[in-house]
Every structure is written in C-alpha cells, then in structure tokens.
Write an enzyme that holds these catalytic residues in place. Structure first.
Site: not given
Ligand code: GTP
Ligand code: SPV
Ligand code: MN
Length: 590
Positions: A70, A199, A208, A228, A250, A252, A277, A373
């Site tokens: 983004r 993207y 979003k 979110h 994002s 996290c 999400d 992704r």
């Molecule tokens: P968006 O799709 O961008 O909104 O991200 P999200 O909040 O869904 O994050 P996601 O669950 O995809 O995790 C992002 C990164 O953090 C990945 O590389 C995960 O492996 C890592 N991660 C997720 N949960 C944990 C955790 O509990 N501990 C650690 N150390 N890393 C984590």
């Molecule tokens: C984020 O960045 O929080 C995502 C990926 O979930 S996107 O769809 O690019 O916003």
């Molecule tokens: Mn997101």
C-alpha cells in the site's frame, strides 16, 4: 450484461467514454470466468502456473517491483472541509482530487479490456451487506476480487434494485509509474478512484478503500464501526464459544490469531475463524456488540507462514490460491522465508523478481518480498465459520488491541472500562512493517490499527467510539496484547502463535468473571501464575518481565501520546485527554 439501474448504467457509459477501452466485460463471478481469467494471464505470461500435483490450481504473480505494498503517502481523503479528513489523512478538496486523477484516466484503457465487477461486502442476503462496482483494467484484480468478495451475478441482482446506494470504484494500473499513482476517496460521493498501482489494498477496492475508509465514514453517520480487526470464536472444552475481535496493525498477527491452533495440551479447545482483517461492528438490540466479516477471502502475509506457526493457513494454500511476489523452487512450488522449519536456501530458488539464484550466487536479500501475499477463498480454511442465511454476525465479548512493541508494552493488560479501552486503542503505537511502502521497524502512532484506514478525522473517530459505548449495555471488555517483546539478544520473549491461547484463556476467564487480577495505573494485569506457561520454554522470570509495568517509562510514552491527541484539537475528546493525564500522573510514581 445489462442492468435496469440507471445510475449504474450512466456511470459505466461515462467511464467507457473517458477510458476508451477496446472492450467491456461484465464479470458474472462464475468459476468458469475465474478459470478463463487465469488462463488468459498464463497465456500472456502474467501468471505462472505452479506445480500441478502439490499446488493444483495455484498461480504465482509478480507485481511491478515498485508496486509491492500500500502507498499511504499517495492515499487521499477528498472532503469539502480539510478538518473532516483530519491530520491523520492526506487531504484534497473533491474538485482537486478529481482534477488530479481524471486526466490520467483519459483513454488509459485503449488497447485494454475494461472489466466491470459488481460485488458485495458481506454475504448478499445479510442485512449488513454493502454493495459496490469496481471498474478495472487488471485481470489480476478481477481474479483477486473473485476470491476476496462476493462478486458477480448475484451481487448485480441486488445492485439492480439499489438506485445510487452503491460504491463506485474506478481503477486502472496505468503504466504503474509511482509518479502517477494516486488512491483517492470521495466519501460524499461513495466513490474511489485509484490509478497507477495493481497491488492489494491499492487496487482491490472492496477491501481497504471501500470496507474501511468509506465504510468508516458511513458507520460514523449510522452509529456503527468499520474496523481493521480479525474476528474469532474460541470454544473451550465445555463447548462454550466466546467471540473476540482484535485490531492489530498491518502484518502484526491478525491472520495468525484468527486461525490459531492451540497446543496439544489444550485438549478440547478449538478456534473458529470468522474474519482476519476487517470487522463491521454494530450495537445489537440486546446491548451487545455484533460483528460481521465483510470479506469472502484472505489476502495474507506469506513470509513466516508455516506448518508450525499457522497450520490452517499453510494447509489452505495448497489449492486454488494466488501467490503474489513469493519465490519459487525449481519444481514450481511457492517459497518464502519461514516456510519450512529450517530454511533450505542452498537449493536454487527464483526470487520474487524472477531472478534465479543458486548456492554459489546466494544473496542476503530475501527471496520472497517481505510483503509477499497469498489470496484464497475463506472456504479453503478448515477453521472458517460459515455465515448462515441472512447473516447478522457474532456477539463480541472482548476487543483486543495488539501492537508490535519490542519493549515497554506488557504481554497483556485489561482496560478498566470502555473509556479506558478507547484510550488504550487510541494510544496504540506500533513498529512499521513491509505492508506499506516506507521504512520498516519505525515506531509510529497507529490508533486502533486504523492510521492508514480511518476515512475521517481521528478526533471525531474517538468521539464516535465513545458514543458507540453509550449504546452498549453489555460492552465488550477491552484488552491490550503484545506478542512481540524482545530480550537483549533481540529474541522474542513470548513463543506466540498457537501459544497465544494461553493469553486468550486468561482473557476469556476475565470475560466470564472466573479469575481475579491486580489493578495497576496502566490497567488490570494477571496475577502471578494466572498465565499458564506449562510446557513452554518461558520461565517464570521471563513471564514476570513480560507482565511488569514500568511506570515512569510508560508515563513518558503517554505524555507523548497526549501531545499526539492534542494535534487533533479541538475535535479530540476531553474525556480521553483527562483520562490520559490522570494515568500519566499515577504512572510517574508507580
Ligand atoms: P495484514 O494482512 O497486513 O493486515 O497482517 P496481519 O495482521 O494479518 O498479520 P499476520 O497474521 O499475517 O502476521 C504478520 C507476520 O507476523 C507474519 O510473518 C507472522 O508470521 C508474524 N506473527 C504473527 N503472529 C505472531 C506471533 O504471535 N509471534 C511472532 N513472533 N510473530 C507473529
Ligand atoms: C494490510 O496492509 O493491512 C493488508 C494488506 O491487509 S492490503 O490489502 O494491501 O491492505
Ligand atoms: Mn490488514
């Protein structure tokens, strides 16, 4: 395809005149159409079919190397008054917004196909569904919208009857130059114009742009929240299901928490994925907060996803998936950092840009882009809780705010009441990630994980949160979590992933009044021994550190937060300022 909706007809014909596409295709959302779109992209070498045996119907897409996340600095909210967009958003007047992009769209689809995608956010028959139509010249967008939204014929049947009450999204990849890239939102017109990026959040306009930025404005007017947030149901061994929602910035941890599999010792516990999400939350007649997931698929972060960290996600990726910017093995399997327990980077790999590396030409650069992704339908996920007919959502017992903080912020604490909960969310800061362009690891304010997504002034937004609370006789309890504390060797101190159930267990007990706690000026913390660390590598000493409140350091942090709130004056809620000041004074001497 035809529509009796005059407003839609007129918009499509105006767009067609302005964009000058070679042909117009109305998407029906059928599986046959999806297959044909993918086949066309294979033919034009935009998609690479992956290994037919281990990854049937899976494809790899490589985006333009300057178009991998983004673009927050190019994202605008266009409102007549600048104050309504707030200091949290880039702003232009609607007139200037249109003027900036309209010339770029002129004849931009010459030689291309203009796809018309009718879609619904939320199942079409849900009373909370919201409809939109995206015009795009990107078959990649069509293929992703097919997986991510309820798109096609059924959605159009609803839109046919809607008059003007649907979101119009205009999208073109243009020449993908970052010099000519803008993502414009016009909340008063229910309109989005996105140019120059193909993207994720920049281009899949239902996500979003519609479901957060425009929906958040509508939600404020109508008394609900567009957030979110992940939504998950946690079933305990007694078979009781408790739903929680969680706002994490994002990359996290939302997808991971939404699909958590408890460790073996947690017999009888099961997690149901509702969404990963976005959540739309409404006060119900019963005084509880009810949530739906407006999406139909997952657009998840690939790096770090493995059989160990997120088995449900790992398993759902082996069929009908689109991978964006991952690396590829010689036998055409997708690959990313953290996919296997031990990264075997000695075999030759093709990186996300299409360069092949062997052991001798190994580089230290990641093979998959850090924001690589996967896109899959929710139905691929074994833990997905299917919405029923006329879906009204699930009742939320707890809201989690979760940030990525290597220091200071404890593993978990509970807010004392709704006001304190709103403050906790508004005060959230997190280290930046690869999900947006810019530097990674920089601490920034990200209130409610909505910094990039709130379509209006944060001051008004916090007031709105407080107001929603007054309409809840049984508000969710609010918690703050941090899975990302690091020790002096930069190692994560908490095992995370499936072991996060240990924290959720305490949270559920708090929701059901089954456990005592200790009050601190920061909030309510677990008593010693109430977070179960049996069968983990976490020592009692580490847990103590994770649950320690460093009063003076926290007071400094909140002083900075107070200054941040001040930048939203006069719209920042006084109650938030006062509570923050009170906490600072108590924490100073704690
Ligand atoms: P968006 O799709 O961008 O909104 O991200 P999200 O909040 O869904 O994050 P996601 O669950 O995809 O995790 C992002 C990164 O953090 C990945 O590389 C995960 O492996 C890592 N991660 C997720 N949960 C944990 C955790 O509990 N501990 C650690 N150390 N890393 C984590
Ligand atoms: C984020 O960045 O929080 C995502 C990926 O979930 S996107 O769809 O690019 O916003
Ligand atoms: Mn997101």
């Amino acid at each position: 395809m035809n529509t009796p909706n005059q407003a839609l007809k007129q918009w499509i014909s105006q767009a067609q005149q302005h964009l000058s596409p070679d042909r117009v295709v109305w998407c029906d959302g059928s599986q046959a159409e999806h297959k044909a779109i993918l086949a066309g992209m294979v033919e034009s070498k935009e998609m690479i079919p992956l290994n037919k045996d281990s990854y049937p119907d899976c494809y790899l897409y490589r985006s333009h190397p300057d178009d991998v996340a983004r673009a927050e600095h190019l994202t605008y909210i266009c409102t007549p008054h600048k104050e309504d967009a707030g200091a949290n958003n880039n702003w232009l007047s609607p007139k200037e917004g249109h003027q900036r992009v309209d010339p770029l769209f002129k004849n931009c689809m010459q030689g291309r196909t203009m796809y018309v995608i009718p879609y619904s956010m939320g199942p079409c028959d849900s009373p909370y569904a919201q409809f939109g139509v995206e015009i795009t010249d990107s078959p990649y967008v069509v293929a992703n919208m097919y997986l991510m939204t309820h798109m096609g014929k059924e959605a159009l049947e609803y839109i046919d009857k809607l008059d003007t009450n649907f979101v119009r999204g205009l999208h073109s990849t243009g020449d993908l130059s970052s010099e000519r890239r803008w993502i414009m939102h016009f909340p008063d017109e229910m309109m989005i114009k996105s140019f120059g990026s193909g993207y994720g959040g920049n281009a899949l306009l239902g996500k979003k742009c519609h479901a957060l930025r425009l929906a958040s404005v509508q939600a404020k007017q109508e008394g609900w929240l567009a957030e979110h947030m992940l939504i998950v149901g946690i079933e305990n061994p007694q078979g009781e299901k408790t739903y929680i929602a969680g706002a994490f910035p994002s990359a996290c941890g939302k997808t991971n928490l939404a699909m958590l599999i408890p460790p073996n010792t947690y017999k009888g516990w099961k997690v149901w994925t509702v969404g990963d999400d976005i959540a739309w939350l409404r006060p119900g007649a019963d005084g509880r907060l009810w949530a739906i997931n407006p999406e139909a698929g997952f657009f998840g972060v690939a790096p770090g996803t493995s059989q160990q960290t997120n088995p449900h996600a790992y398993n759902m990726l082996h069929r009908n998936a689109i991978f964006t910017n991952v690396a590829m093995t010689p036998n055409k399997e997708p690959w990313w950092e953290g996919k296997e327990k031990d990264d075997n980077t000695t075999t030759s790999l093709t990186d996300w840009k299409g360069q092949t590396h062997t052991a001798s030409s190994a580089t230290t650069a990641p093979m998959a882009h850090p924001n690589a992704r996967f896109t899959v339908s929710c139905h691929n996920c074994d833990s997905f809780e299917k919405p029923g007919k006329a879906y009204q959502g699930v009742p939320i017992s707890a809201i989690l705010f979760g940030s990525r903080r290597r220091s200071l912020v404890p593993l978990v604490f509970e807010a004392k009441d709704w006001l304190h909960g709103v403050l906790t969310g508004a005060a959230m800061c997190s280290e930046t990630t690869a999900a947006a362009t810019g530097k990674v690891g920089v601490l920034r304010h990200d209130p409610m994980a909505m910094k990039p997504f709130c379509g209006y002034n944060f001051g008004d937004y916090w007031n709105h949160w407080l107001k929603v609370g007054t309409n809840l006789s049984q508000p969710p309890k609010v918690f703050h979590v941090n899975w990302f504390r690091q020790d002096s060797q930069n190692q994560y101190m908490w095992p995370g992933f499936g072991d996060n159930i240990r924290v959720l267990e305490w949270i559920l007990k708090r929701c059901h009044n089954q456990v005592d706690s200790q009050e601190t000026p920061l909030g309510v913390l677990p008593l010693k021994g109430d977070i179960n660390i049996e069968n983990t590598t976490v020592t009692g000493d580490t847990l103590n550190q994770l649950l320690t409140v460093n009063g003076p350091a926290y007071a400094d942090h909140l002083t900075e937060v107070h200054n941040f709130f001040q930048t939203f004056a006069p719209r920042n809620p006084q109650a938030l300022m006062d509570t923050c000041t009170k906490m600072i004074n108590q924490l100073k001497n704690y």
